[in-house]
Design a protein around this motif. Sequence first.
Motif, PDB file in Angstrom:
ATOM      1  N   CYS A   1      21.670  23.517   8.967  1.00 39.86           N
ATOM      2  CA  CYS A   1      20.855  22.635   8.294  1.00 39.86           C
ATOM      3  C   CYS A   1      21.953  21.175   8.422  1.00 39.86           C
ATOM      4  N   GLY A   2      22.199  20.678   9.537  1.00 44.79           N
ATOM      5  CA  GLY A   2      22.857  19.247   9.485  1.00 44.79           C
ATOM      6  C   GLY A   2      22.221  18.339   8.879  1.00 44.79           C
ATOM      7  N   SER A   3      22.845  17.126   8.597  1.00 39.45           N
ATOM      8  CA  SER A   3      22.282  15.824   8.396  1.00 39.45           C
ATOM      9  C   SER A   3      21.148  15.436   8.894  1.00 39.45           C
ATOM     10  N   GLY A   4      19.933  15.290   8.270  1.00 38.08           N
ATOM     11  CA  GLY A   4      18.863  15.012   8.861  1.00 38.08           C
ATOM     12  C   GLY A   4      17.956  15.976   9.250  1.00 38.08           C
ATOM     13  N   ALA A   5      18.263  17.370   8.868  1.00 42.14           N
ATOM     14  CA  ALA A   5      17.488  18.559   9.378  1.00 42.14           C
ATOM     15  C   ALA A   5      16.318  18.776   8.820  1.00 42.14           C
ATOM     16  N   ALA A   6      16.523  18.387   7.431  1.00 35.70           N
ATOM     17  CA  ALA A   6      15.214  18.837   6.414  1.00 35.70           C
ATOM     18  C   ALA A   6      13.820  17.895   6.834  1.00 35.70           C
ATOM     19  N   ARG A   7      14.266  16.823   7.325  1.00 36.52           N
ATOM     20  CA  ARG A   7      13.275  15.938   7.774  1.00 36.52           C
ATOM     21  C   ARG A   7      12.554  16.291   9.028  1.00 36.52           C
TER      22      ARG A   7
ATOM     23  N   LEU B   1       5.810  27.914   6.138  1.00 37.66           N
ATOM     24  CA  LEU B   1       6.063  28.530   7.323  1.00 37.66           C
ATOM     25  C   LEU B   1       7.447  29.514   7.452  1.00 37.66           C
ATOM     26  N   LEU B   2       8.386  28.883   6.658  1.00 37.06           N
ATOM     27  CA  LEU B   2       9.651  29.173   6.591  1.00 37.06           C
ATOM     28  C   LEU B   2      10.122  30.503   5.904  1.00 37.06           C
ATOM     29  N   ARG B   3      10.554  31.549   6.774  1.00 37.45           N
ATOM     30  CA  ARG B   3      10.919  32.574   6.014  1.00 37.45           C
ATOM     31  C   ARG B   3      12.337  33.048   5.834  1.00 37.45           C
ATOM     32  N   ALA B   4      13.098  32.479   6.712  1.00 36.63           N
ATOM     33  CA  ALA B   4      14.288  32.858   6.482  1.00 36.63           C
ATOM     34  C   ALA B   4      15.320  31.758   7.103  1.00 36.63           C
ATOM     35  N   ALA B   5      16.550  31.436   6.569  1.00 42.38           N
ATOM     36  CA  ALA B   5      17.589  30.416   7.456  1.00 42.38           C
ATOM     37  C   ALA B   5      18.807  31.090   7.588  1.00 42.38           C
ATOM     38  N   PHE B   6      19.504  30.674   8.530  1.00 40.26           N
ATOM     39  CA  PHE B   6      20.953  31.222   8.759  1.00 40.26           C
ATOM     40  C   PHE B   6      21.861  30.137   9.185  1.00 40.26           C
ATOM     41  N   LEU B   7      23.157  30.113   8.389  1.00 43.79           N
ATOM     42  CA  LEU B   7      24.094  29.421   8.628  1.00 43.79           C
ATOM     43  C   LEU B   7      25.347  29.906   9.325  1.00 43.79           C
ATOM     44  N   THR B   8      25.734  29.090  10.504  1.00 46.71           N
ATOM     45  CA  THR B   8      26.611  29.622  11.481  1.00 46.71           C
ATOM     46  C   THR B   8      28.046  29.370  10.630  1.00 46.71           C
ATOM     47  N   HIS B   9      28.501  28.462   9.903  1.00 42.61           N
ATOM     48  CA  HIS B   9      29.553  28.364   9.504  1.00 42.61           C
ATOM     49  C   HIS B   9      29.735  27.304   8.371  1.00 42.61           C
ATOM     50  N   MET B  10      30.458  27.144   7.660  1.00 40.54           N
ATOM     51  CA  MET B  10      30.589  26.146   6.428  1.00 40.54           C
ATOM     52  C   MET B  10      30.885  24.869   6.700  1.00 40.54           C
ATOM     53  N   HIS B  11      31.390  24.366   7.985  1.00 35.33           N
ATOM     54  CA  HIS B  11      31.245  22.904   8.144  1.00 35.33           C
ATOM     55  C   HIS B  11      30.344  22.150   7.861  1.00 35.33           C
ATOM     56  N   SER B  12      30.451  20.858   7.272  1.00 30.83           N
ATOM     57  CA  SER B  12      29.338  20.211   6.415  1.00 30.83           C
ATOM     58  C   SER B  12      28.445  19.707   7.746  1.00 30.83           C
ATOM     59  N   ASP B  13      28.926  19.433   8.951  1.00 32.11           N
ATOM     60  CA  ASP B  13      27.839  19.130   9.638  1.00 32.11           C
ATOM     61  C   ASP B  13      26.881  20.061  10.279  1.00 32.11           C
ATOM     62  N   HIS B  14      27.147  21.353   9.773  1.00 37.59           N
ATOM     63  CA  HIS B  14      25.872  22.370   9.817  1.00 37.59           C
ATOM     64  C   HIS B  14      25.288  22.835   8.431  1.00 37.59           C
ATOM     65  N   THR B  15      25.546  22.145   7.512  1.00 40.13           N
ATOM     66  CA  THR B  15      25.134  22.288   6.007  1.00 40.13           C
ATOM     67  C   THR B  15      24.795  21.169   5.162  1.00 40.13           C
TER      68      THR B  15
ATOM     69  N   GLY C   1      17.939  19.008  15.387  1.00 36.21           N
ATOM     70  CA  GLY C   1      19.028  18.143  15.382  1.00 36.21           C
ATOM     71  C   GLY C   1      20.136  18.512  16.551  1.00 36.21           C
ATOM     72  N   THR C   2      20.636  17.591  17.276  1.00 33.00           N
ATOM     73  CA  THR C   2      21.405  18.097  18.472  1.00 33.00           C
ATOM     74  C   THR C   2      22.920  17.521  18.552  1.00 33.00           C
ATOM     75  N   ALA C   3      23.346  16.607  17.463  1.00 36.08           N
ATOM     76  CA  ALA C   3      24.431  15.978  17.585  1.00 36.08           C
ATOM     77  C   ALA C   3      25.386  16.919  16.725  1.00 36.08           C
ATOM     78  N   GLY C   4      26.786  16.939  17.322  1.00 34.56           N
ATOM     79  CA  GLY C   4      27.626  17.745  16.593  1.00 34.56           C
ATOM     80  C   GLY C   4      28.656  16.647  15.775  1.00 34.56           C
ATOM     81  N   GLY C   5      29.414  17.247  14.703  1.00 31.02           N
ATOM     82  CA  GLY C   5      30.236  16.332  14.070  1.00 31.02           C
ATOM     83  C   GLY C   5      29.833  15.769  12.865  1.00 31.02           C
ATOM     84  N   PRO C   6      30.867  15.522  11.810  1.00 32.88           N
ATOM     85  CA  PRO C   6      30.412  14.988  10.373  1.00 32.88           C
ATOM     86  C   PRO C   6      30.105  13.553  10.554  1.00 32.88           C
ATOM     87  N   THR C   7      29.398  12.839  11.532  1.00 29.78           N
ATOM     88  CA  THR C   7      29.308  11.324  11.664  1.00 29.78           C
ATOM     89  C   THR C   7      28.139  10.891  12.026  1.00 29.78           C
ATOM     90  N   PHE C   8      27.873   9.765  11.839  1.00 33.26           N
ATOM     91  CA  PHE C   8      26.647   9.129  12.384  1.00 33.26           C
ATOM     92  C   PHE C   8      27.046   8.365  13.693  1.00 33.26           C
TER      93      PHE C   8
END
Length: 409
Positions: free
Chosen positions: A100-106, A129-143, A69-76
């Motif tokens: 892991c922003g909105s839509g990332a799991a799909r 295939l997924l071994r590890a995940a890394f969050l850059t910070h706790m803003h919702s658009d990343h989590t 996903g390539t959009a920033g910000g907690p908005t559609f």
Amino acid sequence: MCGCLGVLLRHATNRRTMLAATAVGIAGMSLTAESAQAAEDEAERRATETRRLVAESAKGARSRVILLGTAGGPTFWPGSTRVGISSAVVVGDAAYLVDCGSGAARRLQQGLEPMITGPKPGNTRAYSLLRAAFLTHMHSDHTADLPALLLYGYYAGLDLPGHAPLQLFGPGPRGEMMPVFTPPGRPAREVPAFNPANPTPGTKQMIDLLLQAYATDINDRMRDQGRRDPAQLVQAHDIALPKLESFRSPNETPTPSMAPFKVFEDDRVRVSATLVAHAPIFPAFAYRFDTDDGSVVFSGDTGPCDNLITLAKGADVLVHEVIVQAFVDRAYPAPRSPAEEGLHAHLLSAHTTAEQVGKIAEAAGVKTLVLNHMVPGNATAADLMPAQLGFSGRMVIGDDLLEVAIRKT
Ligand SMILES: [Zn+2]
């Protein structure tokens, strides 16, 4: 993405003429509606062609980045198909997630699914295939898609017998409340704390609390379908910060000068981190992945920051956030009151403009700069073309599911 988004959203549309002519190197052209449109079309054509070449070059590469996903910000964002911020690093048959922003799991399933060979009974095994995940910070658009990653993950490969638990790394508890931002000339405000007993949880607590919130679903899956305890699917870790003499507190010194430090290592990747400039969020990390094939750095959300340049020194690929200055300027048009000036500067200090990002990539000596975390999420290629300014390498305007080879050049 920092918190001034409400004002920005009111300016997310009606944005056809900004920067268009200069962005594609036809400065001097008068900006009639037709010429602006022509400039935007030319910028889009160039960006699309660059992405085509990059995708072609990534085919068959053992190590590569998949922009999820390539959009920033907690908005559609209106008029955009970009989903929330997230990227994957793939090395052979191992995958690693960044944010892991909105839509990332799909998108993660879409990105990894082509790597799954053989029969696919029922649901895909892509997440295996997924071994590890890394969050850059706790803003919702990343989590925001963490619940989907874990709970849909039951049916996407995280629950396969013998699959090691996903190792999830991210910020620890902030430890003190962030200050209330008061623009110059405005009276200080009192803002009550939300959830005062635990106002700034870190990664481990967040995952524990998310799973607790879904206990009804999880118990149903475990009792009705024999699924495993989620503790066997994911292990969350708060990243311990190195001791730094120059660090006093999150509010006083959110981005102390520091050397990168190791967060994770296995037989495919070595992952290091540094603190970047995204105050008042703390900690905010950038990550570097070193592989046998090359290296890639993810800026996370940050304003221009020496720590990021140090981390990215000599990297083959730098995936960097970007904000469109004209978008911010329209939200706070000149002449600005002192308060508006403060809000304008506050927003820009936590992010990097298209005009700044190329110079950062050049200072780091990276070969390829890939833009992600676009703000606005519906920015055009013409808005983002200034990212090439001051950068002698290849600049790529990222898009969802674009793959970029990680290759020593
Ligand atoms: Zn942010």
